[in-house]
Design a protein around this motif. Structure first.
Motif, PDB file in Angstrom:
ATOM      1  N   SER A   1      31.777  63.008 -15.154  1.00 24.05           N
ATOM      2  CA  SER A   1      31.112  64.201 -14.483  1.00 24.05           C
ATOM      3  C   SER A   1      32.316  64.697 -13.690  1.00 24.05           C
ATOM      4  O   SER A   1      33.490  64.002 -13.658  1.00 24.05           O
ATOM      5  N   LEU A   2      32.223  66.039 -13.093  1.00 29.02           N
ATOM      6  CA  LEU A   2      33.358  66.379 -12.181  1.00 29.02           C
ATOM      7  C   LEU A   2      33.754  65.654 -10.982  1.00 29.02           C
ATOM      8  O   LEU A   2      32.563  64.771 -10.546  1.00 29.02           O
ATOM      9  N   THR A   3      34.458  65.887 -10.620  1.00 27.98           N
ATOM     10  CA  THR A   3      35.139  64.773  -9.609  1.00 27.98           C
ATOM     11  C   THR A   3      35.309  65.462  -8.073  1.00 27.98           C
ATOM     12  O   THR A   3      35.666  66.417  -8.005  1.00 27.98           O
ATOM     13  N   PRO A   4      34.141  64.973  -7.236  1.00 23.34           N
ATOM     14  CA  PRO A   4      34.056  65.639  -5.907  1.00 23.34           C
ATOM     15  C   PRO A   4      35.230  65.526  -5.066  1.00 23.34           C
ATOM     16  O   PRO A   4      35.892  64.522  -4.832  1.00 23.34           O
ATOM     17  N   ILE A   5      35.649  66.546  -4.235  1.00 22.46           N
ATOM     18  CA  ILE A   5      36.402  66.715  -3.126  1.00 22.46           C
ATOM     19  C   ILE A   5      35.867  66.656  -1.822  1.00 22.46           C
ATOM     20  O   ILE A   5      34.956  67.875  -1.786  1.00 22.46           O
ATOM     21  N   TYR A   6      35.840  65.747  -1.048  1.00 21.85           N
ATOM     22  CA  TYR A   6      35.301  65.814   0.286  1.00 21.85           C
ATOM     23  C   TYR A   6      35.772  66.111   1.493  1.00 21.85           C
ATOM     24  O   TYR A   6      37.078  66.006   1.332  1.00 21.85           O
TER      25      TYR A   6
ATOM     26  N   GLN B   1      29.214  56.641  -4.396  1.00 16.01           N
ATOM     27  CA  GLN B   1      28.855  55.998  -5.627  1.00 16.01           C
ATOM     28  C   GLN B   1      28.103  54.840  -5.221  1.00 16.01           C
ATOM     29  O   GLN B   1      26.820  54.695  -5.657  1.00 16.01           O
ATOM     30  N   GLN B   2      28.149  53.909  -4.163  1.00 16.25           N
ATOM     31  CA  GLN B   2      27.220  53.041  -3.794  1.00 16.25           C
ATOM     32  C   GLN B   2      25.970  53.606  -3.011  1.00 16.25           C
ATOM     33  O   GLN B   2      24.851  53.104  -3.168  1.00 16.25           O
ATOM     34  N   ALA B   3      26.405  54.548  -2.384  1.00 10.23           N
ATOM     35  CA  ALA B   3      25.122  55.418  -1.788  1.00 10.23           C
ATOM     36  C   ALA B   3      24.119  56.214  -2.887  1.00 10.23           C
ATOM     37  O   ALA B   3      22.919  55.810  -2.598  1.00 10.23           O
ATOM     38  N   LEU B   4      24.777  56.343  -3.742  1.00  9.61           N
ATOM     39  CA  LEU B   4      23.803  57.110  -4.843  1.00  9.61           C
ATOM     40  C   LEU B   4      23.096  55.818  -5.664  1.00  9.61           C
ATOM     41  O   LEU B   4      21.767  55.776  -6.124  1.00  9.61           O
TER      42      LEU B   4
ATOM     43  N   HIS C   1      26.632  65.342  -5.875  1.00  8.68           N
ATOM     44  CA  HIS C   1      27.744  64.513  -5.813  1.00  8.68           C
ATOM     45  C   HIS C   1      28.328  64.025  -7.128  1.00  8.68           C
ATOM     46  O   HIS C   1      29.537  63.441  -7.193  1.00  8.68           O
ATOM     47  N   ALA C   2      27.748  64.194  -8.321  1.00  4.23           N
ATOM     48  CA  ALA C   2      28.361  63.960  -9.563  1.00  4.23           C
ATOM     49  C   ALA C   2      27.676  65.060 -10.617  1.00  4.23           C
ATOM     50  O   ALA C   2      26.977  64.679 -11.479  1.00  4.23           O
TER      51      ALA C   2
END
Length: 694
Positions: free
Chosen positions: A148-153, A169-172, A205-206
């Motif tokens: 998937s596309l890589t998020p920039i926070y 990722q853990q939260a998802l 997020h993804a």
């Protein structure tokens, strides 16, 4: 800090989050797992496909893969490791490392296969990537590309993107079994075609490989709009709750008797404009209701808002109640006091005024007159908020230039009503035109009126933009105008945070102008002078005993000298458009042709050029305000005091302006469901929704 979600596990429940990391996350407003889910990416990188080296262009941010065909240390001004890689397509790419270890050099040896991610730039020997992220092949080969596309926070000091991505990722994973409350009723989501919250968060997020990156980058993807809608709704609901809270005590009924107002209008040397009459009638209708009026009156500089305020004050006094008029500066308070005295004393109305400069016996006498009701109209600065100020029976509070005061201060006035049981009516006025998008969001608790007409005889101001290298010509223009019996302002601006430097600049300008214009009577006003000195200089200028007034932006609001026809503003590029518009409004108040000279210091930034061009092209305050919103954002226009609660996480007032009408309709649909209203505001504002609880 309180979590936005009372039922969500704390972020420390995630693997690897200890006290130190939790502290860093808290700086980003992340306390719970669901806070983390609402911490959305600002942009995305595409690491889902490998791009052939032969197709690369400068500016590309991408993944490439190839074999190292050369690896050398280049000596020079900065030692660097250069690796050239090829992938079989037509082309070679150089990887440049300024910081490297012996181990890295060994890894990046000729013959190694490598995958890199970075930005492609033109270099001395062709295209290159400087310090790319890379992985070299091992016995198992290279890992698969991202799915998937890589998020920039959004980040804070001491945090890395990779760390936040791991936590998200853990939260998802938690979201798959846990739940995020879907607060919007299905009827609202169906009506406005809003996707489900859980699906929106997972998507953002993804995003999948085929996601529309353009929409995501513009913030216009349906998943983003779903969250922006709910955030705007939270702010709107909070303001509606605020309005309800102010109105729950009721207000005194103040029907018009027309005794004083008719006499007042008869003595005015001019007729009210149609717009003044219309807005005056709207205000009058509010005053005769048992709910506190909460009305914002907008009117461009010189449109005659003060007369509308005077009519409201007279209707209040006719009913045996007091009216208070609150303004942001002592200069303006004194000017209002003089104007109101001239209007009201012939009608037998007694006035009091209260500002920081009113001290000693005079202050005691004014406070007593306010407390026993003998002062029927009270003019003052924020001094009116002070604990010691007790009104006999306050029926109306007029607040001029609301953005200078905080929401808390405006609300605290309701406690000044009789025994704190009935709220005074509130009339809020501003000469800073507010774009509709801001009115609908920042002032959703207020009814709005606009005085959209200038009195006859007002002349449009000619605006000239000129570089400060032509200062001599500008000084000559001032000399000629004053020789013809006119007066002029010379405004010195410096970076606003430094009032001391701004005053110093004005003092230097005064000395210089006195040397160059010895025949003129020149005065100086700045923010560090004593109130009494400022008032005296302003009196002399108003009485035409001074030709030229050198000032800081302290004269921005409310100074009225019809004979002044020239305004010079130094360094206008340092001010916002609305502030420049306010300053320009100090001239053109008489019938003679007036000029505003914007004397800038080159070179101008692109934004600086745009802003000064707008000032030259239009005198329409609302058009200027829209441009100001576009260039500077809502916080700057409304002032940070007003927008303490308007810090949006996802929504953007300009981008999402089209959602505001829908948000208002949804808020009305939810107005009889207090549990949902509270849950939505708590989610997005946390403890900040208490700004209405004073």
């Amino acid at each position: 800090m309180q979590s936005s979600f009372s039922h969500s596990p704390a972020v420390t429940a995630l693997k690897g989050v200890g006290a130190a990391l939790a502290l860093k996350l808290e700086r980003l407003g992340i306390v719970s797992i669901q806070d983390l889910l609402f911490h959305l990416p600002t942009r995305y990188q595409d690491r889902t496909r490998i791009i052939p080296i032969g197709t690369l262009r400068p500016g590309d941010e991408c993944v490439i893969q190839g074999t190292i065909v050369a690896s050398d240390i280049q000596m020079g001004r900065r030692r660097s490791l250069l690796c050239r890689i090829q992938d079989g397509s037509a082309g070679t790419l150089t990887l440049r490392f300024f910081h490297f270890s012996a181990a890295q050099k060994n890894t990046l040896a000729v013959g190694s296969e490598i995958r890199c991610f970075g930005e492609v730039r033109p270099g001395p020997g062709g295209l290159e990537m400087v310090h790319p992220e890379y992985r070299a092949s091992n016995a198992q080969g290279l890992t698969p590309v991202e799915e998937s596309l890589t998020p920039i926070y959004p980040m804070t000091e001491g945090l890395q993107q990779s760390r936040v991505r791991t936590l998200v990722q853990q939260a998802l994973t938690w979201l798959e079994t846990g739940s995020v409350s879907e607060l919007l009723p299905e009827s609202v989501r169906r009506q406005w075609r809003l996707p489900e919250l859980k699906a929106s968060l997972i998507y953002l997020h993804a995003p999948p490989v085929d996601a529309n990156q353009h929409l995501l980058l513009e913030g216009l993807h349906p998943a983003q709009r779903r969250l922006a809608f709910e955030e705007l709704l939270a702010h709107h609901l909070t303001l509606l709750q605020l309005r309800h809270k102010v109105q729950e005590n009721g207000a005194p009924l103040l029907p018009p008797t027309h005794q004083l107002t008719a006499e007042f209008l008869a003595q005015l040397p001019f007729r009210l404009t149609t717009a003044q009459q219309r807005v005056g009638e709207e205000v009058s209708a509010d005053l005769k209701k048992p709910l506190p009026m909460l009305r914002l009156v907008q009117g461009d500089v010189g449109s005659g808002k003060t007369v509308v305020a005077a009519l409201a004050a007279l209707q209040t006094v006719e009913n045996g109640y007091q009216a208070a008029v609150m303004v942001p500066t002592e200069i303006l308070a004194e000017q209002h006091f003089i104007n109101f005295s001239q209007w009201m004393e012939p009608l037998g109305i007694k006035l009091a005024w209260l500002a920081g400069k009113v001290k000693g016996k005079q202050r005691v006498a004014q406070l007593a007159a306010i407390a026993d009701g003998s002062a029927q109209i009270v003019i003052g600065t924020h001094a009116l908020f002070q604990e010691e100020v007790r009104f006999y029976n306050l029926g109306l509070a007029v607040i001029d230039e609301q953005h200078r005061f905080g929401v808390h201060q405006r609300l605290s006035l309701r406690e000044k009503g009789r025994d704190g049981k009935r709220s005074p009516h509130q009339l809020i006025m501003t000469a800073t035109p507010i774009p509709r998008t801001l009115t609908m969001s920042a002032y959703a608790d207020l009814d709005c009126s606009v005085i959209d007409e200038l009195p006859p005889g007002r002349t449009p101001v000619n605006t000239v933009v000129i570089e400060d290298s032509r200062r001599d010509q500008v000084i000559e223009r001032v000399r000629v105008a004053c020789a013809e019996g006119r007066q002029a302002y010379w405004v010195c601006t410096l970076i606003e945070e430094s009032e001391a430097l701004q005053c110093q600049a004005a003092e230097v300008a005064e000395v210089t102008l006195k040397e160059l214009l010895p025949e003129l009577r020149i005065g100086l006003v700045h923010g560090r002078m004593k109130a009494q000195e400022k008032t005296e200089i302003m009196r002399l200028f108003k009485a035409a005993e001074l030709d030229l007034l050198v000032a800081t932006t302290v004269i921005e609001v409310g100074v009225d000298v019809p004979n002044a026809s020239v305004m010079i503003i130094e360094n206008p590029e340092r001010l916002g458009l609305s502030q420049l518009h306010q300053l320009r409004g100090r001239v053109g108040r008489g019938s003679v042709e007036s000029y505003c000279v914007l004397m800038y210091h080159a070179p101008l930034s692109k934004q600086g050029r745009e802003r000064l061009a707008v000032m030259r092209e239009t005198t329409d305050g609302f058009r200027i305000a829209e441009k100001d919103l576009e260039l500077r954002g809502p916080g700057e226009i409304l002032g940070t005091r007003q927008t303490g609660m308007m810090q949006f996480r996802i929504a953007d007032l300009q981008r999402d302006a089209d959602l505001l009408d829908r948000v208002r309709q949804a808020a009305n649909q939810l107005s009889n469901q207090p549990e949902i209203m509270q849950a939505v505001t708590r989610r997005w504002l946390g403890h900040h929704d208490e700004y209405g609880h004073v």
